[in-house]
Write an enzyme that holds these catalytic residues in place. Sequence first.
Site, PDB file in Angstrom:
ATOM      1  N   HIS A 121       4.032   2.506  -2.630  1.00 22.92           N
ATOM      2  CA  HIS A 121       3.381   2.104  -3.879  1.00 22.92           C
ATOM      3  C   HIS A 121       3.605   3.193  -4.923  1.00 22.92           C
ATOM      4  O   HIS A 121       3.398   4.384  -4.639  1.00 22.92           O
ATOM      5  CB  HIS A 121       1.883   1.894  -3.639  1.00 22.92           C
ATOM      6  CG  HIS A 121       1.141   1.492  -4.873  1.00 22.92           C
ATOM      7  ND1 HIS A 121       1.129   0.185  -5.321  1.00 22.92           N
ATOM      8  CD2 HIS A 121       0.415   2.208  -5.751  1.00 22.92           C
ATOM      9  CE1 HIS A 121       0.419   0.126  -6.444  1.00 22.92           C
ATOM     10  NE2 HIS A 121      -0.032   1.340  -6.726  1.00 22.92           N
ATOM     11  N   ASP A 157      -3.505  -2.318  -1.586  1.00 21.59           N
ATOM     12  CA  ASP A 157      -3.140  -0.940  -1.950  1.00 21.59           C
ATOM     13  C   ASP A 157      -4.264   0.044  -1.589  1.00 21.59           C
ATOM     14  O   ASP A 157      -4.352   1.132  -2.170  1.00 21.59           O
ATOM     15  CB  ASP A 157      -2.825  -0.828  -3.460  1.00 21.59           C
ATOM     16  CG  ASP A 157      -1.611  -1.660  -3.862  1.00 21.59           C
ATOM     17  OD1 ASP A 157      -0.727  -1.858  -3.012  1.00 21.59           O
ATOM     18  OD2 ASP A 157      -1.561  -2.117  -5.019  1.00 21.59           O
TER      19      ASP A 157
HETATM   20  C1  GRF Z   1       9.097   0.547  -5.934  1.00 21.48           C
HETATM   21  O1  GRF Z   1       8.676   1.217  -7.090  1.00 21.48           O
HETATM   22  C2  GRF Z   1       7.981   0.462  -4.930  1.00 21.48           C
HETATM   23  O2  GRF Z   1       7.155   1.581  -4.921  1.00 21.48           O
HETATM   24  C3  GRF Z   1       7.207  -0.737  -5.416  1.00 21.48           C
HETATM   25  O3  GRF Z   1       8.186  -1.648  -5.836  1.00 21.48           O
HETATM   26  C4  GRF Z   1       9.356  -0.932  -6.226  1.00 21.48           C
HETATM   27  C5  GRF Z   1      10.478  -1.459  -5.399  1.00 21.48           C
HETATM   28  O4  GRF Z   1      11.713  -0.911  -5.798  1.00 21.48           O
HETATM   29  N1  GRF Z   1       6.327  -1.252  -4.390  1.00 21.48           N
HETATM   30  P1  GRF Z   1      13.002  -1.232  -4.947  1.00 21.48           P
HETATM   31  O5  GRF Z   1      13.065  -2.745  -4.771  1.00 21.48           O
HETATM   32  O6  GRF Z   1      12.886  -0.517  -3.639  1.00 21.48           O
HETATM   33  O7  GRF Z   1      14.152  -0.725  -5.765  1.00 21.48           O
END
Ligand code: GRF
Length: 229
Positions: A121, A157
């Site tokens: 997160h 979360d």
């Molecule tokens: C990341 O910022 C993650 O923390 C959040 O969604 C985003 C996903 O990015 N839960 P990716 O798909 O891994 O590029």
Amino acid sequence: MSDSRFPIPESRPLRIAVLASGRGSNLQALIDAIAGGRLDARIVGVFSDRSGALALQRANAAGIPAQAILPRAFANRLAFDEEFFSRVDAAGPDVIVCAGYMRLISEHAVDAHRGRLVNIHPSLLPAFKGLHTHAQALEAGVAEHGASVHYVTPDLDGGPVIAQVRVPVQPGDDAESLARRVLAREHPLLVETLSLFAARRLALRDDRVQLDGVALSTPLQLAANQPFA
Ligand code: GRF
């Protein structure tokens, strides 16, 4: 509640399933770390709720089995999760990583995988839950933002935080620039956290994160370019 019903077998590389709805850059970080010998693990499947997710293409390119299961084919969340997680379970993962998986997971599925289901997160939890975390952080005027890896519980979360990385907010930051710098630190955070799983050093017991059998009083902090101690 004890979660010792999920001891991770020691005898083989950690089996990881990745759930992703979009871009998949965190998935790519895991793929690259495994290929580079920095993470002793195998990604046994990538699962998405969106057929167009770039994450699926990244999995295909790496030769990892990947599938999309589309929510609209199911009557409700419970029915979707039942099918979705039965496919995830069929891959036999030790750990299931939500990496940009944008769907709420039913309490039933969360409980069935408690202690093995983690999420990354983009905030220093418990601050800034939910969406648009970078805008939330700028709005609140904090000096420091970051990312967290936590066990998933029914509290969105809100599950026990395993590890975090801190990213200073810079003058002139907007949500995009801040998101970019946080994302760059999410990748090593996720790899390092999964390395702890791969070394069988992490457990969830009585709703507390344990490292080497000892409950953490605060989340682990990833320093710049350093593995966890
Ligand atoms: C990341 O910022 C993650 O923390 C959040 O969604 C985003 C996903 O990015 N839960 P990716 O798909 O891994 O590029």
